[in-house]
Design an enzyme around this catalytic site. Sequence first.
Site, PDB file in Angstrom:
ATOM      1  CG  HIS A 152      -2.083  -0.895   1.127  1.00  0.00           C
ATOM      2  ND1 HIS A 152      -3.197  -0.589   0.380  1.00  0.00           N
ATOM      3  CD2 HIS A 152      -2.329  -2.105   1.687  1.00  0.00           C
ATOM      4  CE1 HIS A 152      -4.081  -1.568   0.486  1.00  0.00           C
ATOM      5  NE2 HIS A 152      -3.579  -2.512   1.266  1.00  0.00           N
ATOM      6  CG  ASP A 159      -7.061  -3.235   1.399  1.00  0.00           C
ATOM      7  OD1 ASP A 159      -6.298  -4.022   0.808  1.00  0.00           O
ATOM      8  OD2 ASP A 159      -6.793  -2.726   2.505  1.00  0.00           O
ATOM      9  CD  GLU A 216      -5.123  -8.530   4.464  1.00  0.00           C
ATOM     10  OE1 GLU A 216      -5.074  -7.731   3.506  1.00  0.00           O
ATOM     11  OE2 GLU A 216      -4.528  -8.333   5.531  1.00  0.00           O
ATOM     12  CG  HIS A 219      -4.034  -6.906   0.024  1.00  0.00           C
ATOM     13  ND1 HIS A 219      -3.576  -5.744   0.611  1.00  0.00           N
ATOM     14  CD2 HIS A 219      -3.023  -7.367  -0.743  1.00  0.00           C
ATOM     15  CE1 HIS A 219      -2.328  -5.517   0.209  1.00  0.00           C
ATOM     16  NE2 HIS A 219      -1.963  -6.487  -0.615  1.00  0.00           N
TER      17      HIS A 219
HETATM   18 ZN   LIG Z   1      -4.544  -4.261   1.742  1.00  0.00          ZN
END
Ligand SMILES: [Zn+2]
Length: 237
Positions: A152, A159, A216, A219
């Site tokens: 990021h 995300d 995740e 992500h």
């Molecule tokens: Zn992320």
Amino acid sequence: MKRRDIFQFSLFAILLGIQFLACKTDKAEALENLEVTDTIVTTATADTPVYQAPYQPPEGWTELNRELGFVVDIRYATDSNFTGKIIYDCPKCLLRKDVADYLIMLQKHLKEKYNLGIKVFDCYRPKPYQQRLWDVVPDARYVTPPAKGSMHSRGMAVDLTLVDSLGNELDMGTAYDYFGKEAHIDFLDLPQEVLENRAFLKAKMEEYGFEAIRTEWWHFAFNKRMYNFDDFVWSCN
Ligand SMILES: [Zn+2]
């Protein structure tokens, strides 16, 4: 000094004193009024809409926003995230220009072919904000240590989830930032619809140059090229 003179002088002094006191009282009143006036002015200013020029990201960066068709819900600018604390001073979704270009192409494709949209939860995370996140949750299971650096912070990770034409999120089985095995992309004990939604999101992201991580479902990191970390923090104006 004659007695009469003394009397006259005293009277003059008393009158001067009264005048002085009256003057002081007037001044105090004026000051009070000034404070009241100031309060009113301040309130009026707060209610007056202020023109804000559109945010201009630095060279090589793009802001994904509503004008480009994205639903922007930057959770770290609110307390609705896993830390329960506000991490960012204000919400913005900034990405490296070509990373953003691919997402803009995907957004158009999803809209035209499936009447779906993209909702972003987090995009570029400046290193100072990564540090804030780490200060709140210094646990490498949940937050990338600032020294290591998050994708990021390179402006290459996003995300996100999918939304229908009314902006409702498609069911992905868990909330964003849910830390548990149910959020892992290899966790399959989920309703068929959830599995299909996750598979569709992953397939489309891969088609447009992004790759998933195992833990995740939300992500994705751009995999067509690599960028350095950055640390500029966007302005909130
Ligand atoms: Zn992320």
